[in-house]
Design an enzyme around this catalytic site. Structure first.
Site, PDB file in Angstrom:
ATOM      1  N   SER A  10       0.794  -1.237   0.000  1.00  0.00           N
ATOM      2  CA  SER A  10       0.000   0.000   0.000  1.00  0.00           C
ATOM      3  C   SER A  10       0.822   1.280   0.000  1.00  0.00           C
ATOM      4  O   SER A  10       0.323   2.350   0.342  1.00  0.00           O
ATOM      5  CB  SER A  10      -0.956  -0.003   1.192  1.00  0.00           C
ATOM      6  OG  SER A  10      -0.293  -0.323   2.396  1.00  0.00           O
ATOM      7  N   SER A  11       2.074   1.196  -0.399  1.00  0.00           N
ATOM      8  CA  SER A  11       2.892   2.414  -0.463  1.00  0.00           C
ATOM      9  C   SER A  11       2.632   3.210  -1.730  1.00  0.00           C
ATOM     10  O   SER A  11       3.038   4.365  -1.849  1.00  0.00           O
ATOM     11  CB  SER A  11       4.381   2.056  -0.380  1.00  0.00           C
ATOM     12  OG  SER A  11       4.786   1.299  -1.519  1.00  0.00           O
ATOM     13  N   ARG A  12       1.928   2.590  -2.689  1.00  0.00           N
ATOM     14  CA  ARG A  12       1.645   3.276  -3.953  1.00  0.00           C
ATOM     15  C   ARG A  12       0.451   2.605  -4.639  1.00  0.00           C
ATOM     16  O   ARG A  12      -0.059   1.581  -4.190  1.00  0.00           O
ATOM     17  CB  ARG A  12       2.858   3.225  -4.890  1.00  0.00           C
ATOM     18  CG  ARG A  12       3.274   1.820  -5.273  1.00  0.00           C
ATOM     19  CD  ARG A  12       4.507   1.805  -6.166  1.00  0.00           C
ATOM     20  NE  ARG A  12       4.917   0.452  -6.510  1.00  0.00           N
ATOM     21  CZ  ARG A  12       4.380  -0.261  -7.502  1.00  0.00           C
ATOM     22  NH1 ARG A  12       3.415   0.257  -8.242  1.00  0.00           N
ATOM     23  NH2 ARG A  12       4.821  -1.479  -7.763  1.00  0.00           N
ATOM     24  N   ASN A  38      -3.579  -6.950  -1.028  1.00  0.00           N
ATOM     25  CA  ASN A  38      -3.466  -6.194  -2.274  1.00  0.00           C
ATOM     26  C   ASN A  38      -2.127  -6.370  -2.986  1.00  0.00           C
ATOM     27  O   ASN A  38      -2.044  -6.192  -4.196  1.00  0.00           O
ATOM     28  CB  ASN A  38      -3.684  -4.701  -1.968  1.00  0.00           C
ATOM     29  CG  ASN A  38      -3.276  -3.812  -3.122  1.00  0.00           C
ATOM     30  OD1 ASN A  38      -4.006  -3.659  -4.097  1.00  0.00           O
ATOM     31  ND2 ASN A  38      -2.088  -3.214  -3.033  1.00  0.00           N
ATOM     32  N   TYR A  67       0.140 -14.350 -14.109  1.00  0.00           N
ATOM     33  CA  TYR A  67      -0.742 -13.436 -13.367  1.00  0.00           C
ATOM     34  C   TYR A  67      -2.164 -13.994 -13.303  1.00  0.00           C
ATOM     35  O   TYR A  67      -2.800 -13.974 -12.247  1.00  0.00           O
ATOM     36  CB  TYR A  67      -0.722 -12.073 -14.058  1.00  0.00           C
ATOM     37  CG  TYR A  67      -1.430 -10.967 -13.314  1.00  0.00           C
ATOM     38  CD1 TYR A  67      -0.813 -10.329 -12.235  1.00  0.00           C
ATOM     39  CD2 TYR A  67      -2.691 -10.534 -13.704  1.00  0.00           C
ATOM     40  CE1 TYR A  67      -1.451  -9.296 -11.566  1.00  0.00           C
ATOM     41  CE2 TYR A  67      -3.336  -9.504 -13.036  1.00  0.00           C
ATOM     42  CZ  TYR A  67      -2.708  -8.888 -11.963  1.00  0.00           C
ATOM     43  OH  TYR A  67      -3.350  -7.868 -11.297  1.00  0.00           O
ATOM     44  N   ALA A  68      -2.654 -14.511 -14.423  1.00  0.00           N
ATOM     45  CA  ALA A  68      -4.004 -15.076 -14.471  1.00  0.00           C
ATOM     46  C   ALA A  68      -4.119 -16.285 -13.549  1.00  0.00           C
ATOM     47  O   ALA A  68      -5.122 -16.456 -12.836  1.00  0.00           O
ATOM     48  CB  ALA A  68      -4.369 -15.462 -15.898  1.00  0.00           C
ATOM     49  N   ALA A  69      -3.092 -17.127 -13.554  1.00  0.00           N
ATOM     50  CA  ALA A  69      -3.105 -18.314 -12.698  1.00  0.00           C
ATOM     51  C   ALA A  69      -3.127 -17.918 -11.222  1.00  0.00           C
ATOM     52  O   ALA A  69      -3.867 -18.494 -10.418  1.00  0.00           O
ATOM     53  CB  ALA A  69      -1.893 -19.191 -12.990  1.00  0.00           C
ATOM     54  N   ALA A  70      -2.315 -16.926 -10.873  1.00  0.00           N
ATOM     55  CA  ALA A  70      -2.253 -16.483  -9.482  1.00  0.00           C
ATOM     56  C   ALA A  70      -3.570 -15.850  -9.041  1.00  0.00           C
ATOM     57  O   ALA A  70      -4.105 -16.164  -7.971  1.00  0.00           O
ATOM     58  CB  ALA A  70      -1.102 -15.499  -9.298  1.00  0.00           C
TER      59      ALA A  70
END
Length: 253
Positions: A14-16, A93, A158-161
């Site tokens: 959450s730093s950006r 996140n 990315y989709a798998a994760a």
């Protein structure tokens, strides 16, 4: 002003970007927010987010931790409990991308994304459960993605994760319910962020054309959904669900 009934909310990564937008929104609502950042290079952004939250009327601290490392996560929760007494809400996140076609993807590009985007959610949820189960109340919000629902060329890792995060959300919702802990997921679509800012404008125009609402989403629109699931009493009876904030891009897919 910090609310009398303020919750302690830990937002990973959450730093950006989107994580920061969620953290600021919660700070504006008078909550106590834990800003998590992974590297020394992100410390300045994390500290700035803390100060901004305080200026908005909330309270905040920054804690460095790597979501892919269980020991690091354990230490983060220990520090959070030491500083704020507990953790009431976890927003998973933190995430990275290592985009390339499958035929070119190196093992490390695959593993890095799985470690942060999927395993990190598991480690953080496990650590949160140990805190929240004693109180028999708590909320987890996992930030997944429409890519985990519909796929995207060049993003198999990315989709798998992110697809795995959705499945984990359902399983954890069933497992954690006995302890009064709700678990839900948010699937953002194309959201204006530092990641989309580096993309070609012509490409983004083409993307907007396939979105029913004909525009990219705004970080505060995702943050609003996160705030509802994290704080609103109306969300007490909501668990095991995925909420798309995507302008309708997943319709019919």
């Amino acid at each position: 002003m910090v609310a009398d009934d303020a919750k302690v909310v830990l937002v990973t990564g959450s730093s950006r970007g989107l994580g920061k937008a969620i953290a600021l929104d919660l700070g504006k609502a008078g909550q106590k927010v834990i800003i998590n950042y992974v590297s020394d290079g992100s410390k300045e952004g994390a500290d700035a987010a803390v100060e901004e939250i305080k200026s908005l009327g909330g309270d905040a601290i920054a804690i460095q931790a790597d979501s892919s490392k269980p020991d690091s996560i354990k230490s983060m929760f220990e520090e959070a409990v030491e500083k704020f007494g507990t953790v009431d809400v976890l927003i998973n996140n933190a995430g990275i991308t290592r985009d390339t076609l499958v035929m070119r993807m190196k093992p490390q590009q695959w593993q890095d994304v799985i470690d942060i985007n999927l395993s990190g959610v598991f480690y953080c949820s496990q650590a949160f459960f140990k805190v929240a189960s004693k109180k028999r109340t708590g909320r987890i919000i996992n930030i997944s993605s429409v890519v985990g629902q519909i796929g995207n060329p060049g993003q198999a890792n990315y989709a798998a994760a992110k697809g795995g995060v959705i499945g984990m959300t359902y399983s954890n919702a069933k497992e954690f319910a006995a302890r009064g802990i709700t678990v839900n997921a948010i699937c953002p679509g194309y959201i204006e962020s530092d990641m989309t800012a580096v993309l070609d404008e012509a490409y983004l125009e083409k993307v907007a054309e396939i979105i029913p609402l004909k525009r990219l989403g705004k970080p505060e629109e995702v943050a609003g959904m996160a705030r509802f699931l994290a704080l609103d009493p109306a969300a007490d009876y909501i668990t095991g669900h995925t909420f798309n904030v995507d302008g309708g891009i997943a319709i019919g897919c």
